[in-house]
Design a protein around this motif. Sequence first.
Motif, PDB file in Angstrom:
ATOM      1  N   HIS A 191       0.828  -1.204   0.000  1.00 54.81           N
ATOM      2  CA  HIS A 191       0.000   0.000   0.000  1.00 54.81           C
ATOM      3  C   HIS A 191       0.865   1.258   0.000  1.00 54.81           C
ATOM      4  O   HIS A 191       1.905   1.312   0.656  1.00 54.81           O
ATOM      5  N   LYS A 192       0.422   2.261  -0.719  1.00 51.72           N
ATOM      6  CA  LYS A 192       1.204   3.499  -0.842  1.00 51.72           C
ATOM      7  C   LYS A 192       1.373   4.201   0.503  1.00 51.72           C
ATOM      8  O   LYS A 192       2.318   4.973   0.697  1.00 51.72           O
ATOM      9  N   CYS A 193       0.457   3.941   1.437  1.00 52.49           N
ATOM     10  CA  CYS A 193       0.532   4.600   2.740  1.00 52.49           C
ATOM     11  C   CYS A 193       1.090   3.691   3.826  1.00 52.49           C
ATOM     12  O   CYS A 193       0.936   3.973   5.017  1.00 52.49           O
ATOM     13  N   ARG A 194       1.751   2.626   3.430  1.00 52.30           N
ATOM     14  CA  ARG A 194       2.419   1.798   4.429  1.00 52.30           C
ATOM     15  C   ARG A 194       3.723   2.473   4.846  1.00 52.30           C
ATOM     16  O   ARG A 194       4.446   3.017   4.007  1.00 52.30           O
ATOM     17  N   THR A 195       4.012   2.437   6.132  1.00 54.02           N
ATOM     18  CA  THR A 195       5.271   2.976   6.632  1.00 54.02           C
ATOM     19  C   THR A 195       6.020   1.887   7.398  1.00 54.02           C
ATOM     20  O   THR A 195       5.408   1.032   8.043  1.00 54.02           O
ATOM     21  N   GLN A 196       7.337   1.921   7.303  1.00 55.73           N
ATOM     22  CA  GLN A 196       8.172   0.971   8.036  1.00 55.73           C
ATOM     23  C   GLN A 196       8.507   1.477   9.442  1.00 55.73           C
ATOM     24  O   GLN A 196       9.059   0.731  10.249  1.00 55.73           O
ATOM     25  N   ASP A 197       8.155   2.734   9.705  1.00 55.32           N
ATOM     26  CA  ASP A 197       8.443   3.343  11.004  1.00 55.32           C
ATOM     27  C   ASP A 197       7.156   3.472  11.808  1.00 55.32           C
ATOM     28  O   ASP A 197       6.287   4.282  11.466  1.00 55.32           O
ATOM     29  N   PRO A 198       6.977   2.693  12.874  1.00 49.09           N
ATOM     30  CA  PRO A 198       5.728   2.771  13.643  1.00 49.09           C
ATOM     31  C   PRO A 198       5.486   4.136  14.261  1.00 49.09           C
ATOM     32  O   PRO A 198       4.335   4.481  14.556  1.00 49.09           O
ATOM     33  N   ASN A 199       6.540   4.927  14.454  1.00 49.01           N
ATOM     34  CA  ASN A 199       6.358   6.258  15.027  1.00 49.01           C
ATOM     35  C   ASN A 199       5.642   7.199  14.064  1.00 49.01           C
ATOM     36  O   ASN A 199       5.116   8.230  14.486  1.00 49.01           O
ATOM     37  N   ASN A 200       5.642   6.864  12.776  1.00 49.37           N
ATOM     38  CA  ASN A 200       4.981   7.697  11.777  1.00 49.37           C
ATOM     39  C   ASN A 200       3.582   7.192  11.433  1.00 49.37           C
ATOM     40  O   ASN A 200       2.931   7.735  10.546  1.00 49.37           O
ATOM     41  N   ALA A 201       3.125   6.133  12.103  1.00 47.71           N
ATOM     42  CA  ALA A 201       1.860   5.489  11.745  1.00 47.71           C
ATOM     43  C   ALA A 201       0.693   6.055  12.536  1.00 47.71           C
ATOM     44  O   ALA A 201       0.819   6.381  13.718  1.00 47.71           O
ATOM     45  N   SER A 202      -0.445   6.145  11.870  1.00 46.99           N
ATOM     46  CA  SER A 202      -1.696   6.484  12.550  1.00 46.99           C
ATOM     47  C   SER A 202      -2.611   5.273  12.622  1.00 46.99           C
ATOM     48  O   SER A 202      -3.677   5.342  13.241  1.00 46.99           O
ATOM     49  N   ALA A 203      -2.201   4.167  11.967  1.00 48.74           N
ATOM     50  CA  ALA A 203      -2.978   2.922  12.007  1.00 48.74           C
ATOM     51  C   ALA A 203      -2.007   1.747  12.027  1.00 48.74           C
ATOM     52  O   ALA A 203      -0.947   1.788  11.393  1.00 48.74           O
ATOM     53  N   PHE A 204      -2.388   0.699  12.741  1.00 47.59           N
ATOM     54  CA  PHE A 204      -1.532  -0.488  12.886  1.00 47.59           C
ATOM     55  C   PHE A 204      -2.325  -1.721  12.470  1.00 47.59           C
ATOM     56  O   PHE A 204      -3.406  -1.988  13.014  1.00 47.59           O
ATOM     57  N   TYR A 205      -1.784  -2.454  11.484  1.00 47.22           N
ATOM     58  CA  TYR A 205      -2.486  -3.624  10.962  1.00 47.22           C
ATOM     59  C   TYR A 205      -1.927  -4.900  11.581  1.00 47.22           C
ATOM     60  O   TYR A 205      -0.715  -5.105  11.620  1.00 47.22           O
ATOM     61  N   ILE A 206      -2.838  -5.765  12.043  1.00 49.13           N
ATOM     62  CA  ILE A 206      -2.477  -7.043  12.650  1.00 49.13           C
ATOM     63  C   ILE A 206      -2.777  -8.150  11.641  1.00 49.13           C
ATOM     64  O   ILE A 206      -3.947  -8.511  11.456  1.00 49.13           O
ATOM     65  N   PRO A 207      -1.791  -8.706  10.952  1.00 49.15           N
ATOM     66  CA  PRO A 207      -2.039  -9.696   9.888  1.00 49.15           C
ATOM     67  C   PRO A 207      -2.246 -11.115  10.422  1.00 49.15           C
ATOM     68  O   PRO A 207      -1.538 -12.056  10.051  1.00 49.15           O
ATOM     69  N   PHE A 208      -3.218 -11.259  11.293  1.00 49.70           N
ATOM     70  CA  PHE A 208      -3.563 -12.563  11.869  1.00 49.70           C
ATOM     71  C   PHE A 208      -4.648 -13.211  11.027  1.00 49.70           C
ATOM     72  O   PHE A 208      -5.673 -12.588  10.758  1.00 49.70           O
ATOM     73  N   TYR A 209      -4.437 -14.459  10.592  1.00 50.37           N
ATOM     74  CA  TYR A 209      -5.420 -15.167   9.775  1.00 50.37           C
ATOM     75  C   TYR A 209      -6.405 -15.897  10.690  1.00 50.37           C
ATOM     76  O   TYR A 209      -6.404 -17.117  10.813  1.00 50.37           O
TER      77      TYR A 209
END
Length: 513
Positions: A191-209
């Motif tokens: 995704h174009k809005c994915r960031t590798q730095d959690p400090n810059n994130a406003s959303a956190f995705y949990i990839p649990f199946y």
Amino acid sequence: MLLPLSNASPSPEPQIKKPKGPPDFKRNDPFKSLKAFLAAHYPSFNQPRICLFLSIFFIQILLLVAFRSLPLSLHRRRQHFPSPFSTRHHQHLNQTVATIATAPSIVKEEGSCEFGKIFVYELPSALNKELVSNCDELNPWSSSCAALSNDGFGPVATGISSVVPENLSPAWYWTDQFVSEILVHNRILNHKCRTQDPNNASAFYIPFYAGLAVGKFLFFNYSSAKERDSHCEMMLKWVQDQPYFQRNDGWDHFMTMGRISWDFRRSKDKDWGSSCIYKQGMRNITRLLIERNPWDYFDVGVPYPTGFHPRRDDDVVQWQDFVRNRNRKNLFCFAGAKRSLVKNDFRGLLLNHCRNASDSCRVVDCAGSKCSNGTSLILETFLDSSFCLQPRGDSFTRRSIFDCMIAGSIPVLFWKRSAYYQYEWFLPGEPESYSVFIDRNEVKNGTTSIRKVLESYSEEKIKRMREKVIEYIPKFVYARPQGGLETIKDAFDVAMDGVLRRFREQGQPGFRW
């Protein structure tokens, strides 16, 4: 809705006592009066330097007050993005037509990530990758490896070129309805809005199946409650140790759960499914599900994965033209099977109703495996029909609703929870613009004829409704490229926009509870 802090009727202003010291200055010369007042109390005021300093000081105060009255931003005010089930819906739950507001928003806009960026957790592989690797163990009757192949899209559809345009047949797959966890995970990594730095994130995705994890236990009578909850508990233990989860107690976290909400809402150990949603730590996490609980704010309904996965914008446009110009020979159709164990089975009633109107209705009896993945029979039936009957499935929703609309057929619904209270971000705001609702009880007692209701629609009205369905097709599909389509937003794009806007809204003072 926030109420104004001021009272409706203001209290009278207090009496201001007349000061004893200063003389009664003339009101028509405030600057001279101010000078006289200062001179009387501060003799040094007559010195030129002091006068200049105070003049500059007062000018700065005036400028500060003036600038504070201006708006802080010249940007357009952000529009309110409603929750999937607003308070208004609770008030009107029993109305025939739901009023849901959402904009089409099917064209991507170039530019920055207006609503923030997403950080994707790297979970222990036992919570996602290993589940896919062990695909032979996910189904008690057969292997799931084929269904999970091609990044979750499943086998390429064969023998379908006689039904769809030949150059579009490579965009069709025999996709399983429970693979949204894999599809979303693969897309969000690009995704174009994915960031590798959690400090810059406003959303956190949990990839649990979550769906794959519990699915392997759902049909084993001997599986224990502990087994059905084990993966979810492992995930929550890991996530709750993360500082970014602790910071907001999970309010800015979200995940995809690839089955219906009820598969994760077990109340008692002996009941169906897992109790994942009821676990401590899950309360504030936003959950993307193919069927939501309309009374849970944190459940968000997203479209079932279907077989059409466009490779580029042109695939979408060509498919829309194809279904728009299709010659539809049947007024309506029904594809489904009886539920012999269900008392007063409504599906069986619809099968009979359709057979009795065989000159207007095409029926596909899905008894056995006639309608399983690997057949184009249902798609062809929807393409040839103006309307498609859509009762509830094993739960309130069914994938067939989206199969129907992707084929440009108008859904006929009998339960409002089958669509109107499920997919707010993805469907038009006026249900009557794209669907027909018929009271199932009136069908059961014979006071309403489905055929007569549908025959009452003029050709012009049917054309307008079909056009609305076709307009929204991009929002129903999950595109094949991991980077998405060029300019058109698909179901994944709409879901990400919705989550990011929702988190922005949740950050406003007084929103959280």
